[in-house]
Design a protein around this motif. Structure first.
Motif, PDB file in Angstrom:
ATOM      1  N   THR A   1      -3.924  -3.665  -7.523  1.00 55.17           N
ATOM      2  CA  THR A   1      -2.662  -3.011  -7.893  1.00 55.17           C
ATOM      3  C   THR A   1      -2.231  -2.119  -6.748  1.00 55.17           C
ATOM      4  OG1 THR A   1      -3.097  -3.000 -10.283  1.00 55.17           O
ATOM      5  CG2 THR A   1      -1.549  -1.364  -9.448  1.00 55.17           C
ATOM      6  N   ARG A   2      -0.986  -2.292  -6.313  1.00 57.08           N
ATOM      7  CA  ARG A   2      -0.423  -1.402  -5.305  1.00 57.08           C
ATOM      8  C   ARG A   2       0.536  -0.447  -6.008  1.00 57.08           C
ATOM      9  NH1 ARG A   2      -0.341  -1.273   0.135  1.00 57.08           N
ATOM     10  NH2 ARG A   2      -1.116  -3.406   0.293  1.00 57.08           N
ATOM     11  N   LEU A   3       0.162   0.827  -6.028  1.00 57.64           N
ATOM     12  CA  LEU A   3       1.000   1.864  -6.622  1.00 57.64           C
ATOM     13  C   LEU A   3       1.885   2.461  -5.537  1.00 57.64           C
ATOM     14  CD1 LEU A   3      -1.659   3.586  -8.907  1.00 57.64           C
ATOM     15  CD2 LEU A   3       0.223   2.114  -9.627  1.00 57.64           C
ATOM     16  N   ARG A   4       3.194   2.389  -5.759  1.00 63.28           N
ATOM     17  CA  ARG A   4       4.143   2.900  -4.761  1.00 63.28           C
ATOM     18  C   ARG A   4       4.904   4.075  -5.372  1.00 63.28           C
ATOM     19  NH1 ARG A   4       6.073  -1.881  -6.514  1.00 63.28           N
ATOM     20  NH2 ARG A   4       7.917  -2.076  -5.218  1.00 63.28           N
ATOM     21  N   PHE A   5       5.252   5.007  -4.516  1.00 61.79           N
ATOM     22  CA  PHE A   5       5.955   6.198  -4.966  1.00 61.79           C
ATOM     23  C   PHE A   5       7.318   6.243  -4.298  1.00 61.79           C
ATOM     24  CE2 PHE A   5       1.701   6.820  -6.128  1.00 61.79           C
ATOM     25  CZ  PHE A   5       1.712   7.648  -7.238  1.00 61.79           C
ATOM     26  N   SER A   6       8.342   6.314  -5.136  1.00 59.71           N
ATOM     27  CA  SER A   6       9.714   6.365  -4.649  1.00 59.71           C
ATOM     28  C   SER A   6      10.010   7.786  -4.210  1.00 59.71           C
ATOM     29  CB  SER A   6      10.674   5.933  -5.760  1.00 59.71           C
ATOM     30  OG  SER A   6      11.997   5.956  -5.306  1.00 59.71           O
ATOM     31  N   VAL A   7      10.390   7.938  -2.943  1.00 55.47           N
ATOM     32  CA  VAL A   7      10.599   9.269  -2.374  1.00 55.47           C
ATOM     33  C   VAL A   7      11.927   9.300  -1.634  1.00 55.47           C
ATOM     34  CG1 VAL A   7       8.142   9.837  -2.182  1.00 55.47           C
ATOM     35  CG2 VAL A   7       9.269   8.587  -0.319  1.00 55.47           C
TER      36      VAL A   7
ATOM     37  N   GLN B   1       5.088  16.716  -5.342  1.00 58.00           N
ATOM     38  CA  GLN B   1       4.083  16.314  -6.329  1.00 58.00           C
ATOM     39  C   GLN B   1       3.895  14.795  -6.341  1.00 58.00           C
ATOM     40  OE1 GLN B   1       6.076  19.125  -6.847  1.00 58.00           O
ATOM     41  NE2 GLN B   1       4.147  20.184  -6.477  1.00 58.00           N
ATOM     42  N   ARG B   2       4.952  14.057  -6.067  1.00 56.36           N
ATOM     43  CA  ARG B   2       4.789  12.598  -5.938  1.00 56.36           C
ATOM     44  C   ARG B   2       3.888  12.270  -4.754  1.00 56.36           C
ATOM     45  NH1 ARG B   2      11.117  10.832  -6.011  1.00 56.36           N
ATOM     46  NH2 ARG B   2      11.805  12.589  -7.312  1.00 56.36           N
ATOM     47  N   VAL B   3       4.077  12.990  -3.656  1.00 56.83           N
ATOM     48  CA  VAL B   3       3.244  12.755  -2.474  1.00 56.83           C
ATOM     49  C   VAL B   3       1.790  13.111  -2.775  1.00 56.83           C
ATOM     50  CG1 VAL B   3       2.826  13.455  -0.086  1.00 56.83           C
ATOM     51  CG2 VAL B   3       5.159  13.030  -0.871  1.00 56.83           C
ATOM     52  N   ALA B   4       1.555  14.186  -3.521  1.00 59.23           N
ATOM     53  CA  ALA B   4       0.194  14.543  -3.914  1.00 59.23           C
ATOM     54  C   ALA B   4      -0.421  13.460  -4.796  1.00 59.23           C
ATOM     55  CB  ALA B   4       0.188  15.888  -4.637  1.00 59.23           C
ATOM     56  N   ALA B   5       0.377  12.896  -5.702  1.00 61.25           N
ATOM     57  CA  ALA B   5      -0.112  11.807  -6.554  1.00 61.25           C
ATOM     58  C   ALA B   5      -0.412  10.561  -5.725  1.00 61.25           C
ATOM     59  CB  ALA B   5       0.923  11.495  -7.634  1.00 61.25           C
ATOM     60  N   LEU B   6       0.431  10.280  -4.758  1.00 62.73           N
ATOM     61  CA  LEU B   6       0.188   9.168  -3.834  1.00 62.73           C
ATOM     62  C   LEU B   6      -1.155   9.334  -3.146  1.00 62.73           C
ATOM     63  CD1 LEU B   6       1.233   6.787  -1.927  1.00 62.73           C
ATOM     64  CD2 LEU B   6       2.179   8.604  -0.508  1.00 62.73           C
TER      65      LEU B   6
ATOM     66  N   GLY C   1      12.436  12.893   8.400  1.00 62.20           N
ATOM     67  CA  GLY C   1      11.292  13.124   9.274  1.00 62.20           C
ATOM     68  C   GLY C   1      10.267  14.035   8.625  1.00 62.20           C
ATOM     69  N   GLU C   2      10.732  15.097   7.970  1.00 56.89           N
ATOM     70  CA  GLU C   2       9.822  15.996   7.261  1.00 56.89           C
ATOM     71  C   GLU C   2       9.123  15.278   6.112  1.00 56.89           C
ATOM     72  OE1 GLU C   2      12.321  19.203   6.093  1.00 56.89           O
ATOM     73  OE2 GLU C   2      12.518  20.013   8.129  1.00 56.89           O
ATOM     74  N   LEU C   3       9.843  14.391   5.434  1.00 54.94           N
ATOM     75  CA  LEU C   3       9.242  13.606   4.362  1.00 54.94           C
ATOM     76  C   LEU C   3       8.100  12.753   4.896  1.00 54.94           C
ATOM     77  CD1 LEU C   3       9.217  12.342   1.478  1.00 54.94           C
ATOM     78  CD2 LEU C   3      10.943  10.737   2.310  1.00 54.94           C
ATOM     79  N   LEU C   4       8.345  12.020   5.981  1.00 53.23           N
ATOM     80  CA  LEU C   4       7.303  11.164   6.549  1.00 53.23           C
ATOM     81  C   LEU C   4       6.129  11.991   7.051  1.00 53.23           C
ATOM     82  CD1 LEU C   4       9.539   8.613   8.487  1.00 53.23           C
ATOM     83  CD2 LEU C   4       8.375   8.248   6.315  1.00 53.23           C
ATOM     84  N   ASP C   5       6.405  13.146   7.631  1.00 56.46           N
ATOM     85  CA  ASP C   5       5.328  14.020   8.092  1.00 56.46           C
ATOM     86  C   ASP C   5       4.462  14.487   6.929  1.00 56.46           C
ATOM     87  OD1 ASP C   5       6.070  13.835  10.756  1.00 56.46           O
ATOM     88  OD2 ASP C   5       7.281  15.670  10.723  1.00 56.46           O
ATOM     89  N   SER C   6       5.083  14.801   5.791  1.00 52.55           N
ATOM     90  CA  SER C   6       4.312  15.267   4.632  1.00 52.55           C
ATOM     91  C   SER C   6       3.406  14.166   4.098  1.00 52.55           C
ATOM     92  CB  SER C   6       5.250  15.764   3.530  1.00 52.55           C
ATOM     93  OG  SER C   6       5.946  14.685   2.905  1.00 52.55           O
TER      94      SER C   6
ATOM     95  N   ALA D   1      -0.829  14.096   4.040  1.00 46.93           N
ATOM     96  CA  ALA D   1      -1.498  14.043   2.738  1.00 46.93           C
ATOM     97  C   ALA D   1      -2.457  12.872   2.589  1.00 46.93           C
ATOM     98  CB  ALA D   1      -0.450  13.981   1.619  1.00 46.93           C
ATOM     99  N   LEU D   2      -2.173  11.750   3.232  1.00 49.22           N
ATOM    100  CA  LEU D   2      -2.936  10.537   2.965  1.00 49.22           C
ATOM    101  C   LEU D   2      -4.325  10.569   3.597  1.00 49.22           C
ATOM    102  CD1 LEU D   2      -0.308   7.670   3.323  1.00 49.22           C
ATOM    103  CD2 LEU D   2      -1.365   8.529   1.226  1.00 49.22           C
ATOM    104  N   PRO D   3      -5.336  10.066   2.884  1.00 48.84           N
ATOM    105  CA  PRO D   3      -6.672   9.947   3.476  1.00 48.84           C
ATOM    106  C   PRO D   3      -6.659   8.947   4.636  1.00 48.84           C
ATOM    107  CG  PRO D   3      -6.729   9.671   1.074  1.00 48.84           C
ATOM    108  CD  PRO D   3      -5.300   9.618   1.480  1.00 48.84           C
ATOM    109  N   ALA D   4      -7.583   9.118   5.550  1.00 45.94           N
ATOM    110  CA  ALA D   4      -7.700   8.186   6.670  1.00 45.94           C
ATOM    111  C   ALA D   4      -8.006   6.788   6.150  1.00 45.94           C
ATOM    112  CB  ALA D   4      -8.802   8.650   7.617  1.00 45.94           C
ATOM    113  N   GLY D   5      -7.417   5.790   6.794  1.00 47.66           N
ATOM    114  CA  GLY D   5      -7.682   4.398   6.430  1.00 47.66           C
ATOM    115  C   GLY D   5      -6.929   3.899   5.222  1.00 47.66           C
ATOM    116  N   THR D   6      -5.950   4.655   4.727  1.00 52.16           N
ATOM    117  CA  THR D   6      -5.174   4.225   3.564  1.00 52.16           C
ATOM    118  C   THR D   6      -4.422   2.932   3.843  1.00 52.16           C
ATOM    119  OG1 THR D   6      -4.871   6.478   2.724  1.00 52.16           O
ATOM    120  CG2 THR D   6      -3.257   4.848   2.038  1.00 52.16           C
ATOM    121  N   ASP D   7      -4.479   2.010   2.901  1.00 52.59           N
ATOM    122  CA  ASP D   7      -3.690   0.780   2.952  1.00 52.59           C
ATOM    123  C   ASP D   7      -2.291   1.132   2.447  1.00 52.59           C
ATOM    124  OD1 ASP D   7      -2.430  -1.661   2.561  1.00 52.59           O
ATOM    125  OD2 ASP D   7      -4.124  -2.596   1.532  1.00 52.59           O
TER     126      ASP D   7
END
Length: 363
Positions: free
Chosen positions: A214-220, A238-243, A271-276, A280-286
């Motif tokens: 399952t690929r869970l995607r977050f609309s941002v 909070q969506r980014v934290a859930a991601l 740009g700030e969105l992509l930086d956040s 937040a993402l762990p290393a090696g995230t698919d």
């Protein structure tokens, strides 16, 4: 190996003011599970109907009727014709609906041009039967299955074409059941369930046996767009934290950047969105990314201005390019020069800030 992250506390849990349950839905196991969840959630106005027809929910077509419909949940069994899966390019091979309708108040809502009638949310109670019927679609499809660009995804099933399944999960449990089925079923070939959300209540998904299917995607979106136009959704941080939390739980994940709007300062805000996300993402995230620019049709504009008469959303055909479908449909998109500028910036910014991400498509 990923390190577990705590799920963020949910910021939005929708509670319908009225629930209608058809007779056939109440007889289904999934319908009974939904009834139990509604009781546990403290939803008091639950009406068990004597048949399978919903009452007239159109009201007088005024604002009060619209709000009443948006606060209504119907648990139903759809007709067989609605359960023949349809292709859903460019997202997935097949559209697999857990529900239709959404409790959020996004003033650009594309459902306004896709679903007819009052904007109630209909949840489908025949989930168990439909999950077991998916084997016949595996290995078929033209979006991912067998393609050179996305064949590694297997046969894909999109669960959020006409709804936001996470917005309803605390009341239905349907997304978790689908994830577990996809993760444990003996499929005849590679598969992937796909779901997109603007919500953050992911705690119940983290420990499921998803098997990476399952690929869970977050609309941002940019801060200004989300703040002005995405009512009754979870805040983007909070969506980014859930991601990040579901990525740490081993899920393949995605960003759905939509609808992209070139407002004042858009480069800085996106740009700030992509930086956040990168932070937040762990290393090696698919991670995959889907980019969807804002567009509207004459019908969706009429519906949205009825729903949100004070909206500041730009829907001026005079500053757009008109695209016509092969059957005469009309869609208003950004002019070619604007689209080219947006695409160029996003392609470069994603490559720079999220170098391991795959950009699936731009539209």
């Amino acid at each position: 190996m990923t390190t577990a992250l705590a799920a963020p506390a949910p910021t939005r849990l929708w509670m319908p003011s009225r629930v209608l349950v058809t007779r056939s839905a109440a007889e289904r196991p999934h319908g009974q599970r939904i009834l139990a969840r509604l009781e546990a959630a403290g939803v008091s106005d639950v009406e068990l109907l004597g048949g399978d027809r919903l009452p007239n929910l159109r009201g007088n077509g005024d604002r009060a009727a619209f709000m009443a419909a948006k606060q209504t949940l119907a648990v139903v069994v759809p007709p067989a014709s609605k359960r023949r899966l349809q292709p859903i390019p460019p997202s997935a091979d097949w559209r697999f609906d857990l529900a239709e309708g959404c409790p959020a108040h996004c003033q650009y809502c594309y459902l306004a041009g896709s679903l007819s009638g009052p904007p109630i949310t209909r949840v489908f109670a025949d989930l168990d039967e439909q999950l077991t019927a998916l084997d016949g679609y595996v290995g078929h499809g033209a979006v991912t299955s067998g393609t050179a660009a996305r064949g590694d995804e297997g046969t894909t099933f999109e669960a959020s074409c006409y709804t936001d399944p996470l917005a309803l999960e605390h009341l239905t449990g349907g997304l978790a059941r689908a994830i577990e089925f996809f993760g444990t079923h003996a499929w005849p070939g590679p598969v992937q369930l796909r779901a997109t959300t603007k919500f953050d209540d992911v705690a119940g998904l983290l420990d499921l046996p998803h098997a990476g299917r399952t690929r869970l995607r977050f609309s941002v979106n940019a801060a200004a767009v989300a703040r002005r136009l995405e009512g009754a959704t979870s805040p983007v941080p909070q969506r980014v934290a859930a991601l990040a939390a579901v990525a740490a739980a081993g899920y393949p994940v995605g960003l759905t950047i939509a609808p992209i709007m070139p407002g004042e300062g858009w480069r800085e805000e996106y740009g700030e969105l992509l930086d956040s996300v990168a932070a937040a993402l762990p290393a090696g995230t698919d991670l995959t990314v889907e980019c969807i620019t804002h567009r509207f049709t004459p019908g969706s504009k009429e519906t949205l201005t009825d729903w949100y008469p004070r909206t500041k959303l730009e829907m001026d055909p005079e500053v757009r390019t008109t695209k016509r479908g092969k059957f005469g449909s009309v869609k208003h998109v950004y002019p070619k020069e604007t689209m080219s500028e947006l695409r160029g910036w996003f392609t470069a910014a994603i490559a720079e800030r999220l170098p391991e991400a795959r950009l699936l498509y731009w539209t």
